[in-house]
Design an enzyme around this catalytic site. Structure first.
Site, PDB file in Angstrom:
ATOM      1  N   ASP A  31      -3.999  19.705   0.741  1.00  0.00           N
ATOM      2  CA  ASP A  31      -2.847  18.940   1.237  1.00  0.00           C
ATOM      3  C   ASP A  31      -2.121  18.159   0.143  1.00  0.00           C
ATOM      4  O   ASP A  31      -2.718  17.601  -0.765  1.00  0.00           O
ATOM      5  CB  ASP A  31      -3.247  17.948   2.322  1.00  0.00           C
ATOM      6  N   ASP A  57      -0.175  11.553   9.167  1.00  0.00           N
ATOM      7  CA  ASP A  57       0.080  11.740   7.733  1.00  0.00           C
ATOM      8  C   ASP A  57       0.279  10.376   7.054  1.00  0.00           C
ATOM      9  O   ASP A  57       1.183  10.202   6.233  1.00  0.00           O
ATOM     10  CB  ASP A  57       1.278  12.657   7.486  1.00  0.00           C
TER      11      ASP A  57
END
Lengths: 446, 312
Positions: free
Chosen positions: A163, A319
């Site tokens: 990520d 996030d």
């Protein structure tokens, strides 16, 4: 009635006649909940007090299984000026999350078991919420050599991802899916074709054109979502699409699910609340509107809402990406991507999804608790007798005003400063311990 | 159109923030300033005692000289700081740089920066007036104002004119400022460039978009050529200079499609033989040197109006 306050000891209480919403157990109504020895000892009606304190909650409170955020950047080790496991999990519980899964792009990157072990140890020492590490797909997340996924899994990693960076090579994605499937963990991908992204900083569209910002088209995401779905089909592995933002990606996920491919997807609150128009507001170029993937246009935002309503999107994840004010204070094209999200998630979701009539509270609990647990194979997601007492108490009708300066996160980079939203977290219980109580609510003086 | 007597904002960050009356006010004021430039002694005491800082984070010769001359003609005290690249190169944030400059109590900061929006960010923390002298690929408001001044000088009006803007659209701050300005004052605008250099969604700004130069030139009263950087010429944007000139180069033959008495403009610096043929650049259509001359008058007008106009 007795006092209900933050304490280091485990609650021994009977929550009497409280509204419980637990879609997995099929509960949506008034129940008694006996919390004892860190567990949910009993769930039922007309339970006897048996000598424990009896607590009633203010009207309008709803008890739900502890919320789980599967996309969080805790920044420890290595970037403790942005966040630590202690501050990040303090932020999590203030946002109603009893567990978070933390991304491997720390310094060093979580690509070996020793880094995972460090995170697990620091979490045991300092975390208010459960911390589930996510390991890297490739060494250094540089897209070349697979990590020792078996070793990472054994050390506590619940998934793998590079990520922040996509898995650029289709072959690496294939091998990662094949290899990770041995350990029954998903590969989470930040889908973004690097060549199409280029040095883009905003959604490619009319707004970026007007502002003179380099664009990242929605297709930069969807081209890789489509590839990943093909790789999941080829390998039988489980691919999870991180922070989906483009309507084209949603189409691909829908089709993939219809074809029976193991693909799941998450969306962040900012992608279903904001659009790129936010880049023009507040005098323009507020770097708290800069995130990756970028805030997209209205058609994409509406698509994400549709996907949440119709079940194509499995999970809401934040996030949570803390950055120091000095870093966010740079020029728009040089400032880092990302915003904090843990403490704004519940108010945004309840206000913009539930009160807006898009979904009901039970569906929201699926998106924030049951499905995150299912996607990563975590405990929780339901209130089961004998299971650990990880509970979130929501106050859906309580109005909150977001104050960046009041956030418990070490970083204050949010575009929602000053927003008044209907929907609050009243309290958070982790392992039977009351780890957060909303001081604006009357829970202390019951 | 209502008449404005002052600008609403103390900054000039972009044409987007101005209304038609404010644009008219600047252009009318520039007329008076141009007259100052025609005198034997080209200096007025209007900004005496005022400090103007020219803060250039990007190399600039033309714009910087034009601003300096404008400031000097208004008797302002000026100082310049040129620092190539972002402030971050020195480990300093943009707002630190701003606060440092601010500590010297300037009245006006003229700012050129390679990042779109940098003056907007600075304006939020600065007490001084900020004039955007070009930010990234966003806006270059004084260029659009001097272009409008030049058009009005030649054509007597802006409203109803057909304006074609041709070249590298995506990387041009001159384009964006001109689009805001020309659409606000009622001109009809067509933009033209290779598909790889057209930013998406420009139609939303009320302009036509085409990849066909002949179509763009049809009946145009004004043709604005935009510079194409050499580094765009040999990569994924464009295959070659030769092909670019064939498709988008402005030649005398092509100018025949434009309206009689059409004028040709270029913000400079020109790439002769790339976007514009020398016979056009130096031909009867060209008002390119008028643009340069008018730039000083327009910048004087902006400085004067932001400093408070007559009352100061």
């Amino acid at each position: 009635m007795s006092k209900f306050e933050v304490t280091s000891s485990k609650l021994e209480v009977l929550l009497k006649n409280v509204h419980v919403i637990d879609p997995v157990a099929g509960r949506n109504g008034l129940f008694d909940l006996l919390v004892s020895s860190g567990q949910v000892a009993r769930v039922g009606r007309d339970l006897p007090a048996d000598g424990v304190r009896v607590v009633e909650l203010p009207a309008g409170c709803v008890v739900v299984p502890g919320l789980i955020d599967i996309h969080v950047h805790l920044r420890e080790p290595g970037q403790e000026h942005k966040e630590t496991i202690a501050t990040g999990t303090a932020s999590a519980v203030a946002g109603g999350f009893t567990a978070v899964a933390c991304m491997p792009n720390t310094d060093p990157i979580n690509d070996t078991a020793s880094v995972t072990q460090y995170i697990v140890k620091r979490a045991a020492e300092s975390a208010l919420a459960r911390v589930y590490p996510i390991g890297a797909v490739s060494m250094g997340s540089n897209g070349e050599q697979l990590t020792e996924i078996g070793d990472l899994r054994a050390a506590g990693c619940v998934a793998i991802t590079d990520d922040g960076r996509p898995v650029a090579s289709a072959l690496l994605m294939r091998r990662a899916l094949e290899y990770a499937s041995m350990f029954r963990i998903p590969v989470i991908d930040h889908c973004e074709d690097p060549s199409l992204k280029g040095d883009g900083v905003a959604h490619e569209g009319a707004v970026a054109s007007m502002l003179g910002l380099k664009g990242i088209p929605g297709a930069a995401e969807s081209v890789m979502v489509e590839r990943d779905i093909s790789m999941a089909e080829l390998t039988g592995g489980h691919v999870h699409i991180a922070h989906m933002s483009a309507r084209q990606s949603l189409r691909a996920v829908r089709t993939g699910k219809e074809r029976g491919i193991t693909v799941t997807a998450e969306v962040t609150p900012h992608h279903f609340v904001l659009t790129d128009e936010a880049l023009r507001e507040r005098g323009g170029y507020d770097t708290n509107t800069k995130m990756n993937p970028p805030l997209r246009e209205e058609a994409d935002r509406v698509a994400m809402i549709d996907g949440l309503a119709d079940g194509s999107i499995d999970v809401i994840a934040t996030d949570h990406a803390p950055h120091h004010a000095d870093e966010k204070g740079l020029e728009y094209d040089r400032a880092p991507f990302g915003i904090v999200g843990l403490e704004t998630c519940v108010p945004l979701c309840i206000d913009r999804l539930v009160h807006a009539g898009v979904i009901g509270l039970p569906r929201l609990v699926e998106l924030l608790s049951a499905n995150p647990a299912r996607v990563l194979g975590l405990p929780g997601g339901t209130i089961a007798e004998g299971a650990t007492a990880d509970l979130t108490i929501l106050a859906p009708d309580q109005t909150v005003t977001i104050r960046a300066s009041q956030l418990r996160s070490k970083s204050k980079n949010t575009p929602f400063d000053g927003w008044a939203l209907k929907g609050a977290v009243a309290a958070t219980i982790v392992g039977g311990r009351l780890v957060y109580v909303n001081s604006e609510m009357n829970l202390r003086h019951l | 159109m209502t008449t404005a007597t002052a600008l609403r904002s103390r900054h000039l960050l972009g044409i987007e923030d101005l209304d038609a009356a404010e644009i008219d006010l600047i252009l009318e004021t520039a007329l008076a300033m141009k007259e100052v430039g025609a005198r034997p002694i080209k200096k007025v005491p209007t900004l005496r005692g005022r400090t103007v800082v020219n803060l250039f984070f990007e190399p600039s010769t033309r714009t910087r000289m034009s601003f300096e001359l404008a400031e000097k003609r208004l008797s302002a005290d000026t100082l310049g700081m040129t620092t190539v690249g972002s402030s971050v190169v020195k480990g300093e944030t943009l707002s630190d740089t701003a606060r440092t400059i601010e500590a010297m109590a300037p009245d006006i900061i003229v700012m050129r920066h390679g990042s779109s929006g940098a003056p907007h960010q600075l304006a939020r923390v600065c007490k001084a007036s900020i004039i955007n002298a070009g930010d990234g690929t966003h806006e270059h408001p004084t260029q659009a104002l001097l272009d409008a001044f030049t058009i009005r000088e030649r054509k007597g009006r802006l409203q109803g004119l057909r304006v074609a803007i041709v070249g590298d659209l995506v990387h041009s701050r001159v384009l964006r400022s001109n689009l805001w300005l020309l659409t606000k004052v009622g001109a009809s605008v067509v933009v033209c460039g290779p598909a790889t250099l057209v930013p998406p969604g420009l139609e939303r700004m009320g302009v036509e978009v085409t990849n066909d130069l002949d179509r763009a030139l049809d009946g145009a009263d004004v043709v604005m050529m935009l510079r194409v950087q050499h580094e765009r010429m040999h990569g994924l944007f464009l295959p070659s200079v030769r092909e670019y000139f064939t498709l988008f180069g402005l030649t005398p033959a092509r100018m025949k499609r434009a309206a009689p008495e059409a004028i040709v403009m270029h913000p400079g610096p020109m790439n002769r033989g790339v976007e514009i043929d020398s016979d056009v650049a130096d031909g009867p259509w060209s008002v390119i040197l008028d643009q340069v001359a008018n730039g000083v008058a327009v910048r004087m007008a902006v400085l004067y109006l932001l400093a408070g106009g007559e009352d100061s």
